[in-house]
Design a protein around this motif. Structure first.
Motif, PDB file in Angstrom:
ATOM      1  N   LYS A   1     -10.383  -2.246   2.585  1.00 22.47           N
ATOM      2  CA  LYS A   1      -9.163  -3.103   2.977  1.00 22.47           C
ATOM      3  C   LYS A   1      -8.095  -3.232   2.137  1.00 22.47           C
ATOM      4  CE  LYS A   1     -11.584  -5.328   6.513  1.00 22.47           C
ATOM      5  NZ  LYS A   1     -12.448  -6.425   6.876  1.00 22.47           N
ATOM      6  N   LYS A   2      -8.787  -3.316   0.501  1.00 21.37           N
ATOM      7  CA  LYS A   2      -7.881  -3.095  -0.389  1.00 21.37           C
ATOM      8  C   LYS A   2      -6.599  -1.778  -0.148  1.00 21.37           C
ATOM      9  CE  LYS A   2      -6.684  -4.652  -5.564  1.00 21.37           C
ATOM     10  NZ  LYS A   2      -7.605  -5.077  -6.672  1.00 21.37           N
ATOM     11  N   TRP A   3      -7.542  -0.485  -0.517  1.00 20.66           N
ATOM     12  CA  TRP A   3      -6.825   0.999  -0.292  1.00 20.66           C
ATOM     13  C   TRP A   3      -5.487   0.112   0.856  1.00 20.66           C
ATOM     14  CZ3 TRP A   3      -8.778   4.805   3.152  1.00 20.66           C
ATOM     15  CH2 TRP A   3      -8.238   6.020   2.267  1.00 20.66           C
ATOM     16  N   GLN A   4      -6.647   0.077   1.351  1.00 18.81           N
ATOM     17  CA  GLN A   4      -5.236   0.270   3.093  1.00 18.81           C
ATOM     18  C   GLN A   4      -4.624  -0.130   3.072  1.00 18.81           C
ATOM     19  OE1 GLN A   4      -8.500  -0.796   6.149  1.00 18.81           O
ATOM     20  NE2 GLN A   4      -7.734   0.642   7.194  1.00 18.81           N
ATOM     21  N   LYS A   5      -4.026  -1.491   2.603  1.00 16.76           N
ATOM     22  CA  LYS A   5      -2.989  -2.476   2.151  1.00 16.76           C
ATOM     23  C   LYS A   5      -2.183  -1.850   0.849  1.00 16.76           C
ATOM     24  CE  LYS A   5      -5.123  -7.055   3.291  1.00 16.76           C
ATOM     25  NZ  LYS A   5      -5.650  -8.453   3.028  1.00 16.76           N
ATOM     26  N   SER A   6      -2.347  -1.127  -0.226  1.00 15.31           N
ATOM     27  CA  SER A   6      -1.764  -0.821  -0.740  1.00 15.31           C
ATOM     28  C   SER A   6      -1.423   1.220  -0.667  1.00 15.31           C
ATOM     29  CB  SER A   6      -2.517  -0.569  -2.046  1.00 15.31           C
ATOM     30  OG  SER A   6      -3.567   0.939  -2.308  1.00 15.31           O
ATOM     31  N   ASP A   7      -1.758   1.386  -0.007  1.00 12.85           N
ATOM     32  CA  ASP A   7      -1.173   3.026   0.577  1.00 12.85           C
ATOM     33  C   ASP A   7      -1.827   3.067   1.906  1.00 12.85           C
ATOM     34  OD1 ASP A   7      -0.539   5.615  -0.018  1.00 12.85           O
ATOM     35  OD2 ASP A   7      -1.658   6.051  -1.498  1.00 12.85           O
TER      36      ASP A   7
ATOM     37  N   SER B   1      -4.358   5.983   3.738  1.00 13.28           N
ATOM     38  CA  SER B   1      -5.170   5.188   4.045  1.00 13.28           C
ATOM     39  C   SER B   1      -4.639   6.298   5.543  1.00 13.28           C
ATOM     40  CB  SER B   1      -5.695   4.285   3.853  1.00 13.28           C
ATOM     41  OG  SER B   1      -4.384   3.249   4.394  1.00 13.28           O
ATOM     42  N   MET B   2      -3.686   5.475   6.472  1.00 17.21           N
ATOM     43  CA  MET B   2      -3.791   5.573   8.049  1.00 17.21           C
ATOM     44  C   MET B   2      -4.013   6.800   8.255  1.00 17.21           C
ATOM     45  SD  MET B   2      -1.086   4.433  10.486  1.00 17.21           S
ATOM     46  CE  MET B   2      -0.999   2.958   9.632  1.00 17.21           C
ATOM     47  N   GLU B   3      -3.300   7.930   7.323  1.00 16.51           N
ATOM     48  CA  GLU B   3      -3.466   9.451   8.033  1.00 16.51           C
ATOM     49  C   GLU B   3      -4.900   9.950   7.421  1.00 16.51           C
ATOM     50  OE1 GLU B   3      -2.656  13.132   9.192  1.00 16.51           O
ATOM     51  OE2 GLU B   3      -1.698  11.290   9.111  1.00 16.51           O
TER      52      GLU B   3
ATOM     53  N   ARG C   1     -16.034  10.853   0.834  1.00 18.86           N
ATOM     54  CA  ARG C   1     -15.373  10.996  -0.415  1.00 18.86           C
ATOM     55  C   ARG C   1     -14.485  10.789  -0.519  1.00 18.86           C
ATOM     56  NH1 ARG C   1     -19.307  15.991   0.182  1.00 18.86           N
ATOM     57  NH2 ARG C   1     -16.529  16.795  -0.225  1.00 18.86           N
ATOM     58  N   LYS C   2     -12.971  10.950  -0.419  1.00 16.44           N
ATOM     59  CA  LYS C   2     -11.577  11.637  -0.381  1.00 16.44           C
ATOM     60  C   LYS C   2     -11.828   9.633  -0.187  1.00 16.44           C
ATOM     61  CE  LYS C   2      -6.540  12.823   1.169  1.00 16.44           C
ATOM     62  NZ  LYS C   2      -6.389  13.760   2.230  1.00 16.44           N
ATOM     63  N   MET C   3     -11.413   8.932   0.687  1.00 16.17           N
ATOM     64  CA  MET C   3     -11.855   7.579   0.531  1.00 16.17           C
ATOM     65  C   MET C   3     -11.904   7.237  -0.465  1.00 16.17           C
ATOM     66  SD  MET C   3     -11.863   4.960   4.513  1.00 16.17           S
ATOM     67  CE  MET C   3     -13.583   5.375   4.466  1.00 16.17           C
ATOM     68  N   GLY C   4     -12.945   7.708  -0.493  1.00 20.24           N
ATOM     69  CA  GLY C   4     -14.305   6.179  -1.798  1.00 20.24           C
ATOM     70  C   GLY C   4     -13.547   6.395  -3.154  1.00 20.24           C
ATOM     71  N   GLU C   5     -12.615   7.920  -3.446  1.00 21.06           N
ATOM     72  CA  GLU C   5     -12.379   8.130  -4.740  1.00 21.06           C
ATOM     73  C   GLU C   5     -10.586   7.521  -4.266  1.00 21.06           C
ATOM     74  OE1 GLU C   5     -11.550  12.193  -4.371  1.00 21.06           O
ATOM     75  OE2 GLU C   5     -13.724  13.245  -4.833  1.00 21.06           O
ATOM     76  N   ALA C   6     -10.160   7.203  -2.937  1.00 20.83           N
ATOM     77  CA  ALA C   6      -9.084   6.278  -3.659  1.00 20.83           C
ATOM     78  C   ALA C   6      -9.208   4.457  -3.458  1.00 20.83           C
ATOM     79  CB  ALA C   6      -8.198   6.975  -1.888  1.00 20.83           C
ATOM     80  N   ALA C   7     -10.452   4.579  -2.778  1.00 19.78           N
ATOM     81  CA  ALA C   7     -10.636   3.428  -3.218  1.00 19.78           C
ATOM     82  C   ALA C   7     -11.050   2.642  -4.404  1.00 19.78           C
ATOM     83  CB  ALA C   7     -11.737   2.264  -1.790  1.00 19.78           C
TER      84      ALA C   7
END
Length: 505
Positions: free
Chosen positions: A332-338, A342-344, A420-426
């Motif tokens: 959720k923190k990653w979604q707010k920051s990017d 994250s939407m894509e 995996r991509k989402m995990g790395e970003a977050a």
């Protein structure tokens, strides 16, 4: 439902089936996305079940019970070696512990309060008198979780047994959960419960709510169907109790699968149970629960299960579980920051999840159309590596099945890549490197269709879907990699009633 005023008749009806069970779950697709409408998750219910046994404490109402207007409640958890006693106020429906022990189980406590409140909200004044008499006999509740909910890896290794399903099966049912010894004094501390990620709290809460609502005559679960209103009542109460107990309004897929079984699920709007939080602030519980039962629940669920001749397997790598709330917080923190990235990512994940679901539904339909051809293809592919599956497609009817199999497998690879991509970003290990190596090697085994990390991912048990008789090859491969194959399989059923204490079987 017709209610009776004679408490003896009520008891006879209710006690005939007083044992209810609810299954654990595996969220195959929809991790993180299922938290937000209208994203869907596909969730499989399992043969791992939590049982709740309800019976009266006393044979007859104590003479002074009516004056006190309090019912005795006893909660026993044999696997935890715990017994907690309470006083339930029949006026305020509060539940106060009177035990010396400080151990509490908020999930069961809220389940008891909300189930009793539901009973009061559904009855008229004359029926409430019979309900009070029934409650004054006391509520003796025993909870039992199948071994599959917990990790017994340490016990197996301590006994010098191999890490195989056979070793797990050698443990007695409902085996006690190991206690840790405190370093100072050697006293037993609270048990450290190593779990396998099957949703024990949701299954436990649902089982307690179901058994109590049936026992109190609010619902009749003797012959429920998937769309039965009595199941809906259990779902609303269990969902509310579980959310309040864990202190947040989660997606609810775990409770929904515990009630109804395997399904495609879209969450309810969080404000559906917002009023229930008023109960914590002191509002009359009976009114609050009545409001919950009358609320417009907007969740969506559709029957879903694995196609025929496919087997769900779970493997415990032995690296310990993960904290789902902290991982969700990081995403959720990653979604707010990017928000743009994250939407894509979520859009692509949703598409991958839908593709996998579509391919599995296609396979189920093809099996219904011509099972003999379907069976032949599945059995042939179960003995071949994926790159050889097209060789099985010797005619158009077989080609459609193979294309759906390969389409499902390809969708799973894409889902894993995006997770995996989402995990790395977050900055969290949604699919840790150790899990990636295990899953990649597993996907190369003959007859393996899918492999992934369920739900929020992390270091919980991994899941695999195999074709035909390919499960034995996976189990053998896992054992050589120090991975314990669990005894968990898909069971599409939700709540079940039982005539006997499961320990007597």
């Amino acid at each position: 439902m017709t209610y009776v005023n004679d408490v003896k008749v009520v008891l006879f009806v209710c006690l005939e089936n007083r044992v209810a069970s609810a299954p654990g779950k595996v969220l195959m697709t929809g991790g993180y996305l299922v938290l937000e409408r209208p994203n869907a998750g596909t969730v499989l219910s399992t043969n791992a079940r939590f049982y709740s046994i309800v019976k009266p404490i006393y044979d007859e109402v104590k003479p002074d019970s009516s004056d006190l207007a309090c019912a005795d409640v006893k909660l026993t958890s044999p696997q935890m070696s715990r017994e907690t006693t309470y006083k339930l106020s029949l006026k305020h429906l509060t539940l106060d512990s009177v035990s010396q022990s400080d151990s509490r189980n908020p999930f069961v406590e809220y389940a008891v309060q909300y189930a009793v409140a539901a009973a009061y909200s559904r009855l008229d004044s004359s029926e409430k008198d019979a309900l009070a008499k029934l409650l004054l006999l006391g509520l003796d509740i025993t909870i039992l979780g199948c071994n599959e909910f917990y990790s017994y890896r340490n016990q197996i290794e301590a006994r010098g047994l191999p890490l195989t399903p056979q070793s797990l099966a050698s443990l007695p049912p409902f085996t006690s959960i190991t206690f840790n010894a405190e370093e100072s004094g050697g006293q037993n501390s609270k048990p450290e419960v190593a779990k396998t990620g099957l949703g024990s709290s949701a299954a436990m809460t649902t089982a307690v709510v179901a058994s109590l609502l049936h026992y109190l005559g609010v619902v009749n679960l003797s012959s429920v169907k998937y769309n039965d209103k009595d199941l809906d009542t259990v779902h609303m109460i269990a969902q509310t109790a579980h959310c309040i107990a864990q202190g947040k309004v989660g997606s609810g897929f775990d409770v929904s699968s515990a009630v109804y079984g395997s399904q495609r699920y879209v969450r309810f709007s969080p404000d559906v149970i917002a009023s229930a939080q008023d109960a914590v602030k002191g509002a009359p519980l009976e009114e609050i629960i009545d409001g919950v039962l009358k609320a417009k629940w907007d969740h969506e669920r559709t029957k879903f299960s694995l196609p025929p001749l496919m087997t769900l397997l779970l493997g415990e790598p032995g690296t310990g579980g993960s904290s789902t709330p902290s991982m969700v917080g990081a995403v959720k923190k990653w979604q707010k920051s990017d928000p743009e990235t994250s939407m894509e990512t979520w859009k692509k994940l949703s598409e991958g999840n839908s593709t996998l679901e579509m391919q599995l539904n296609t396979l189920s339909n093809l099996a219904r159309m011509s099972f003999d051809i379907y069976k032949d293809v599945i059995n042939n592919c179960s003995t071949q590596p994926p790159e050889k599956w097209l060789d099985v497609a010797t005619e158009p009817s077989k080609s459609d099945i193979v294309k759906a199999l390969l389409g499902a497998k390809d969708a799973m690879f894409k889902i894993r890549h995006l997770m995996r991509k989402m995990g790395e970003a977050a900055g969290i290990p949604i699919e840790p490197e150790s899990q990636t190596r295990l899953l990649d090697s597993t996907m190369n085994i003959e007859g393996v269709l899918l492999a992934g990390v369920p739900g929020a991912g992390g270091f919980d048990a991994v899941f695999v879907v195999t074709l035909g008789d390919a499960s034995d090859k996976v189990i053998k491969s896992w054992s050589s990699q120090n991975v314990l194959a669990l005894l968990v399989r898909e069971d599409p059923n939700g709540i079940l009633l039982h005539n006997n204490d499961p320990r007597a079987n």
